[in-house]
Scaffold this motif. Structure first.
Motif, short mmCIF file in Angstrom:
data_model
loop_
_atom_site.label_atom_id
_atom_site.label_comp_id
_atom_site.label_asym_id
_atom_site.label_seq_id
_atom_site.Cartn_x
_atom_site.Cartn_y
_atom_site.Cartn_z
N GLY A 11 -30.38 -83.31 92.30
CA GLY A 11 -29.75 -82.08 91.79
C GLY A 11 -29.55 -82.11 90.30
N LEU A 57 -34.30 -80.87 97.65
CA LEU A 57 -32.86 -81.11 97.56
C LEU A 57 -32.18 -80.87 98.91
CD1 LEU A 57 -32.24 -79.20 94.19
CD2 LEU A 57 -32.75 -81.64 94.50
N THR A 59 -26.72 -79.46 97.54
CA THR A 59 -27.27 -79.49 96.18
C THR A 59 -28.10 -78.25 95.90
OG1 THR A 59 -27.35 -81.90 96.37
CG2 THR A 59 -28.53 -80.93 94.54
#
Length: 227
Positions: free
Chosen positions: A145, A172, A176
Motif C-alpha cells: 500500500g 493489495l 489497503t
C-alpha cells in the motif's frame, strides 16, 4: 463549456491483427472519476494502453489532453505522458533508489533542473499521499500500500490533467485497497480527472461513480446495481 479531457469516436482497438474493442464512443469531462470494469482479457488494459499511446491508434478519432492520438508522432509521446499521470498495478518503482531518488529520477527525465524546485515538488506530492516521512526509505522497506501511494505521488509530479490508474489495487489486500482508493478520490476531489481500471467490485460498491464495462469487444456505461 470546456473541451472534454478525453474524446473518442468510432475507435477500434487492435492488438496486432486482433480486434480487442470496437466502435468506441466516449466523452470524459474535466473532474470526472470513472471506473473501467470487465473480466480479465476483456480489453481494460488495452484501452488504457491506447490512451497513453503504448498501443497505437489506427482506427477512429481520439483526443486526450489536447493530443490527437490518431496523428501522434513517436516524438510527441513523452509530451503526452507529461500531461497524464499513470499508476500501474505493480508500482514500477526503481528498487535501487530511495523514494526521494525515484521522484528525482522522474523530474530529471522530464526536464526539471532546479534542485530546490525539484525537492519542493517532491515534498508536495509525497505530502498529498501521506508519505513524506518515508522519503529516505527504499521500496523494499515499504508495504504494498505504501509503494502504491508513492506510485500515485510519482504520477502527480508534473501536475497532470488526467490520472490513468490500471488495476492500482490489484496486488493489495482489501483494507489497503480501500486506503489507496481514498487517496485517488481525494485527488479527484481536488480537481483531477481519474480513469481507473479495476476488477474489484467491492470498491465500486463502497465508492460508487460512473462505470464503463468492457464486454464482447464493446465498452459501454452500466448502472452500478447491474455490474
Amino acid at each position: 463549456m470546456s473541451e472534454p479531457i478525453l474524446f473518442l469516436r468510432n475507435v477500434t482497438i487492435y492488438q496486432e491483427e486482433k480486434v480487442i474493442l470496437s466502435n468506441i464512443h466516449l466523452e470524459v469531462n474535466h473532474g470526472e472519476f470513472i471506473y473501467i470494469i470487465g473480466k480479465t482479457g476483456s480489453g481494460k488494459s488495452s484501452f488504457m494502453k491506447t490512451l497513453y499511446a503504448d498501443l497505437p491508434l489506427t482506427e477512429g478519432e481520439a483526443h486526450i489532453v489536447n493530443f490527437d492520438l490518431a496523428t501522434l508522432k513517436e516524438d510527441d509521446i513523452p509530451y503526452l505522458r507529461r500531461k497524464i499521470g499513470i499508476v500501474f498495478q505493480d508500482f514500477k518503482l526503481l528498487p535501487d533508489r530511495t523514494v526521494n531518488e525515484n521522484m528525482l529520477f522522474v523530474l530529471e527525465a522530464t526536464g526539471w533542473t532546479d534542485a530546490i524546485e525539484m525537492q519542493n515538488k517532491i515534498d508536495e506530492v509525497l505530502d498529498k499521499v501521506d508519505m513524506k516521512a518515508f522519503a529516505s526509505k527504499m521500496p523494499h522497506q515499504l508495504s504494498g500500500g505504501e509503494q502504491q501511494r508513492v506510485a500515485i505521488a510519482r504520477a502527480l509530479l508534473n501536475d497532470p490533467e488526467l490520472i490513468l490508474a490500471d488495476e492500482p489495487t490489484g496486488n493489495l489486500d482489501p483494507q489497503t485497497s480501500v486506503e489507496v482508493l481514498e487517496v485517488l478520490r481525494k485527488i479527484n476531489a481536488n480537481g483531477k480527472t481519474v480513469i481507473m481500471a479495476t476488477h474489484d467490485y467491492a470498491l465500486l460498491m463502497k465508492f460508487p461513480s460512473k462505470t464503463l464495462k468492457c464486454e464482447d469487444s464493446s465498452i459501454f456505461e452500466v448502472v452500478q446495481k447491474t455490474v
